[in-house]
Scaffold this active site. Structure first.
Site, PDB file in Angstrom:
ATOM      1  N   SER A 108     -68.145   5.978 -12.861  1.00  0.00           N
ATOM      2  CA  SER A 108     -69.293   5.817 -12.575  1.00  0.00           C
ATOM      3  C   SER A 108     -70.411   6.313 -13.635  1.00  0.00           C
ATOM      4  O   SER A 108     -69.886   7.149 -14.345  1.00  0.00           O
ATOM      5  CB  SER A 108     -69.858   6.583 -11.292  1.00  0.00           C
ATOM      6  N   SER A 109     -71.376   5.654 -13.578  1.00  0.00           N
ATOM      7  CA  SER A 109     -72.336   6.337 -14.899  1.00  0.00           C
ATOM      8  C   SER A 109     -73.047   7.534 -14.614  1.00  0.00           C
ATOM      9  O   SER A 109     -73.454   8.458 -15.565  1.00  0.00           O
ATOM     10  CB  SER A 109     -73.446   5.231 -15.100  1.00  0.00           C
ATOM     11  N   CYS A 110     -72.676   8.129 -13.414  1.00  0.00           N
ATOM     12  CA  CYS A 110     -73.228   9.551 -13.159  1.00  0.00           C
ATOM     13  C   CYS A 110     -72.263  10.611 -13.930  1.00  0.00           C
ATOM     14  O   CYS A 110     -72.731  11.945 -14.077  1.00  0.00           O
ATOM     15  CB  CYS A 110     -73.438   9.780 -11.868  1.00  0.00           C
ATOM     16  N   TYR A 137     -69.150  14.697  -7.216  1.00  0.00           N
ATOM     17  CA  TYR A 137     -68.581  13.436  -7.543  1.00  0.00           C
ATOM     18  C   TYR A 137     -68.204  13.144  -9.017  1.00  0.00           C
ATOM     19  O   TYR A 137     -67.261  12.654  -9.381  1.00  0.00           O
ATOM     20  CB  TYR A 137     -69.649  12.305  -6.920  1.00  0.00           C
ATOM     21  N   LYS A 141     -64.771  12.267 -10.910  1.00  0.00           N
ATOM     22  CA  LYS A 141     -64.423  11.018 -11.495  1.00  0.00           C
ATOM     23  C   LYS A 141     -64.249  11.221 -13.369  1.00  0.00           C
ATOM     24  O   LYS A 141     -63.637  10.485 -14.033  1.00  0.00           O
ATOM     25  CB  LYS A 141     -66.017   9.997 -11.916  1.00  0.00           C
ATOM     26  N   HIS A 180     -76.313   3.820  -1.046  1.00  0.00           N
ATOM     27  CA  HIS A 180     -77.173   3.886  -2.261  1.00  0.00           C
ATOM     28  C   HIS A 180     -78.504   3.256  -1.962  1.00  0.00           C
ATOM     29  O   HIS A 180     -78.591   2.537  -1.086  1.00  0.00           O
ATOM     30  CB  HIS A 180     -76.399   2.844  -3.297  1.00  0.00           C
TER      31      HIS A 180
END
Ligand code: GDP
Length: 310
Positions: A108-110, A137, A141, A180
């Protein structure tokens, strides 16, 4: 990867997994291996290892994860870190033990630092503190990326990691609290229109910028990475441009046909101010996003309506 290869899609009922499944079938891949949650509990190490040892897939697409929006990430912090860590550890180690040489892990981009330069390059990973609302989270990842990298380095496997930006599209999860922003606002706007409301309540200030990618564009990128056998590493997958949450809300209002105005609930968090991915690595491989935001929102809304009417 050829049409006879045995491809395991973990999480084939989710938004990403189902997009992969549809696209692989459409491309003529015939040997797709899937298991529902009832058939295989991915948090059960023994069951996962046994399944992979018996089935011996040639390729693994890891689209199974516990996911959710800003509220769910911030609230179910323990579930998000625990479930994702255990699913990743089970599948990646099990795949390696079963002799799987090529695996694709979805992150994920987070995972990138909250305040890193924009657009975000893959090399910015672990260069600064993370956004707090989804830190557990993100850490899980990052662990997945490091699992892939470590098995590659120690055992010579070729496990590749894909970092998608905020995704939406067919088979999304619609929940006013846990989902989301795109599915949440599609549902809220639709219901506001039916009730004849004058305003739509949007969380936060509306000022954060987000990049949104239709899930079919992501699936195409994943399949390309598996087909091309590019050297492993981390690959950002994004639309290439971003919008403010207010602009997103206005696009959704237009598609849904809601005539009212927007109001902002600033008691809710904004999250990270901006996360626009640099997608030059994927562009060099010949991939770029093809589905624009209004077009994608229209398709997602039709999917929402089809499900809501069933
Ligand atoms: P994020 O990208 O990890 O922050 O996750 P989200 O997709 O949940 O939220 C993106 C942004 O949209 C945040 O700034 C939220 O505050 C904002 N937002 C506005 N309205 C909503 C809503 O109804 N649901 C969600 N999930 N986010 C919203």
């Amino acid at each position: 990867m050829n049409k006879e290869s045995k491809l395991y899609i973990a999480g084939h009922r989710g938004m990403v997994g189902s997009a992969l499944y549809r696209q692989l079938l459409a491309k003529g891949y015939r040997n797709l291996l899937v298991r529902s949650r009832q058939e295989l509990d991915l948090t059960d190490q023994r069951a996962v290892h046994e399944f992979l040892r018996e089935e011996k897939p040639d390729y693994v697409f890891m689209a199974a994860a516990r996911v959710g929006g800003i509220y769910a990430n911030n609230t179910f912090r323990a579930d998000f870190i625990y479930e994702n860590l255990i699913i990743e550890a089970n599948i990646i180690h099990g795949a390696w033990k079963a002799g799987v040489n090529r695996l694709l892990f979805l992150g994920s981009s987070c995972i990138y630092p909250r305040d890193c330069p924009q657009p975000i390059k893959e090399e910015y990973l672990l260069t600064g503190p993370l956004e707090q609302t989804n830190e557990p989270y993100a850490i899980s990842k990052i662990a997945g990326i490091k699992l892939c990298e470590s098995y590659n380095r120690q055992y010579g496997s070729s496990y590749v990691s894909v970092m998608p930006t905020n995704l939406y599209g067919q088979n999304d999860t619609y929940d006013p609290l846990d989902s989301h922003v795109v599915p949440a606002l599609i549902q809220k706007t639709h219901e506001a229109r039916l009730r004849g409301d004058k305003t739509l309540v949007v969380w936060g200030t509306g000022k954060p910028r987000r990049e949104f990618l239709y899930v079919d564009d992501l699936a195409r990128a994943c399949i390309l990475l598996m087909e091309k056998m590019v050297p492993d590493g981390v690959f950002n997958v994004g639309a290439g441009s971003d919008v403010t949450i207010q602009e997103l809300a206005e696009t959704i209002m237009e598609v849904v046909g809601f005539q009212g105005t927007v109001s902002f609930d600033v008691s809710k968090p904004d999250g990270t101010p901006r996360k626009l991915l640099d997608v030059s690595k994927m562009k060099e491989l010949g991939w770029e996003a093809t589905i624009g935001l209004p077009e994608g929102i229209e398709m997602a809304y039709q999917d929402f309506l089809a499900k809501a009417c069933n």
